[in-house]
Design a protein around this motif. Structure first.
Motif, short mmCIF file in Angstrom:
data_model
loop_
_atom_site.label_atom_id
_atom_site.label_comp_id
_atom_site.label_asym_id
_atom_site.label_seq_id
_atom_site.Cartn_x
_atom_site.Cartn_y
_atom_site.Cartn_z
N THR A 338 0.84 -1.19 0.00
CA THR A 338 0.00 0.00 0.00
C THR A 338 0.89 1.25 0.00
O THR A 338 2.04 1.19 0.43
N SER A 340 2.62 4.45 1.29
CA SER A 340 3.07 4.69 2.66
C SER A 340 2.34 5.84 3.32
O SER A 340 2.32 5.95 4.54
N THR A 349 4.22 -2.45 3.36
CA THR A 349 3.49 -3.73 3.28
C THR A 349 2.50 -3.83 4.42
O THR A 349 2.70 -3.27 5.50
N ARG A 350 1.42 -4.56 4.18
CA ARG A 350 0.44 -4.87 5.23
C ARG A 350 0.70 -6.29 5.71
O ARG A 350 0.89 -7.20 4.90
N ASN A 351 0.71 -6.49 7.02
CA ASN A 351 1.01 -7.80 7.58
C ASN A 351 -0.19 -8.36 8.34
O ASN A 351 -0.06 -8.95 9.39
N SER A 352 -1.38 -8.16 7.78
CA SER A 352 -2.60 -8.66 8.40
C SER A 352 -2.86 -10.10 7.94
O SER A 352 -2.20 -10.61 7.02
N SER A 355 -3.77 -10.24 4.23
CA SER A 355 -2.64 -10.01 3.32
C SER A 355 -1.69 -11.20 3.32
O SER A 355 -1.10 -11.53 2.28
#
Length: 375
Positions: A338, A340, A349-352, A355
């Protein structure tokens, strides 16, 4: 120190033999030993109340949920296997609402505690452990040794002091971070797989994996934090190791697969600090979300009997149009990368969970693997 013996139907006066007095929190308190059976009898007799604990999860009438439930269940399982680490147990006797005396027996040479009125409760600490002991004792499996001895402190505190001690017990000091704890000891077979992979791979080890914190700085030469690899295997590895033989076979496979990965993507091995910094600037290859994706893809290779040497060639490093380049549109389309939000055109980066699942699917598709719908 003698152990408080098991006695059915305990009543006042309650006599606890061979105790010791200790100084703490500005007063005197009692140290003794009790068996699991004695603790159960105290509770059944109404002389040990499961009340007073400051944790919201233990509020009276509330069902255990979340982390507290997981903790109690884990202790219960370990007690049933007679291998639990319980440590000291704390209970409280309110001196303003009870009558007791500590006295010396000339015949035995022991100091004893007699409680003439009043009830022990859990206003200080240890309610999760006590609930686990009661649950293990009540379990139909019947494997818990009720003669197991526990060191018990009886805190002599009124309500105000009990809250103070409980607050200090539950807030003071920092918990050991997950990377350090999991690297030191593996609670599950999946955690053991992670530890064997990191220790066994020539490309990983402590000089390339951060084991003292849960993250690595942008300036570090290290690949990632240990907890990232461990959590990825805990959540994405579908090998289902049960026996020690499973652990040995699957960890050997993972070490070999990591060798194959490094052949085509050298950044998953050891790099100099300048090379690592340049790699992080140019690609998302070593971000936590991609490492989750790679472990999920490796899981598919293992369960579907795909040769990693062949599969990883599809994501080989290239001078141009690198698959892991920040500007590869697939990463943004899947919500993995995504903007920033800094206004300088940068990305993050998204760490969900979604994702991570998306990263597994992207990598599986790129390598011709069948991604599961629930990945």
């Amino acid at each position: 120190m003698a152990v408080a013996e098991e006695t059915q139907g305990l009543t006042h006066p309650l006599e606890i033999l061979n105790v010791a007095q200790v100084d703490d929190a500005g007063g005197e308190h009692i140290e003794c030993q009790m068996t699991a059976n004695y603790l159960v009898d105290l509770h059944k007799s109404g002389l040990l109340s499961l009340t007073g604990n400051i944790r919201p999860a233990h509020m009276e009438g509330k069902r255990l949920m979340g982390k507290t439930k997981i903790k109690v269940n884990k202790w219960t399982t370990e007690l049933l296997a007679n291998e639990a680490i319980i440590g000291n147990i704390s209970v409280r006797l309110d001196p303003t609402k009870s009558d007791y005396e500590v006295w010396f027996d000339d015949e035995t040479g022991q100091q004893n505690l007699t409680i003439n009125s009043g009830v022990l409760d859990c206003a200080v600490d240890s309610l999760s452990r006590i609930k686990a002991i009661l649950a293990a004792a009540d379990n139909p499996l019947g494997s818990f040794d009720l003669s197991t001895r526990f060191q018990v402190r009886i805190w002599m505190l009124d309500d105000a002091l009990a809250k103070k001690v409980a607050t200090i017990y539950n807030t003071r000091g920092d918990k050991v971070n997950d990377s350090t704890a999991k690297y030191a000891y593996s609670e599950t077979k999946e955690q053991e797989l992670a530890r064997r992979l990191v220790n066994g791979s020539e490309h990983l080890g402590q000089d390339n994996i951060e084991v003292l914190s849960n993250s690595v700085s942008a300036s570090s030469h290290k690949l990632t934090a240990y907890n990232t690899i461990s959590r990825a295997i805990e959540t994405s590895w579908k090998g289902g190791p049960v026996t020690q033989a499973d652990v040995e076979a699957q960890s050997s496979w993972l070490i070999s697969a990591w060798d194959s990965l490094v052949k085509v993507r050298p950044e998953y091995g050891k790099l100099s600090t300048p090379a690592r910094q340049a790699q992080r600037k140019n690609t998302i290859a070593t971000s936590a979300v991609v490492i989750y994706g790679l472990v999920g893809a490796m899981s598919k290779m293992y369960t579907d009997h795909v040769d990693p040497e062949v599969a990883f060639k599809a994501i080989a490093a290239k001078d141009e149009d690198d698959f892991f380049a920040w500007d590869n549109p697939i990463w943004m389309a899947k919500g993995i990368v995504t903007p920033s939000g800094s206004g300088n055109g940068g990305y993050g980066t998204r760490n969900s969970f979604p994702s991570r699942r998306a990263a597994i699917n992207v990598l599986c598709e790129a390598m011709g693997l069948d991604a599961d719908d629930d990945e």
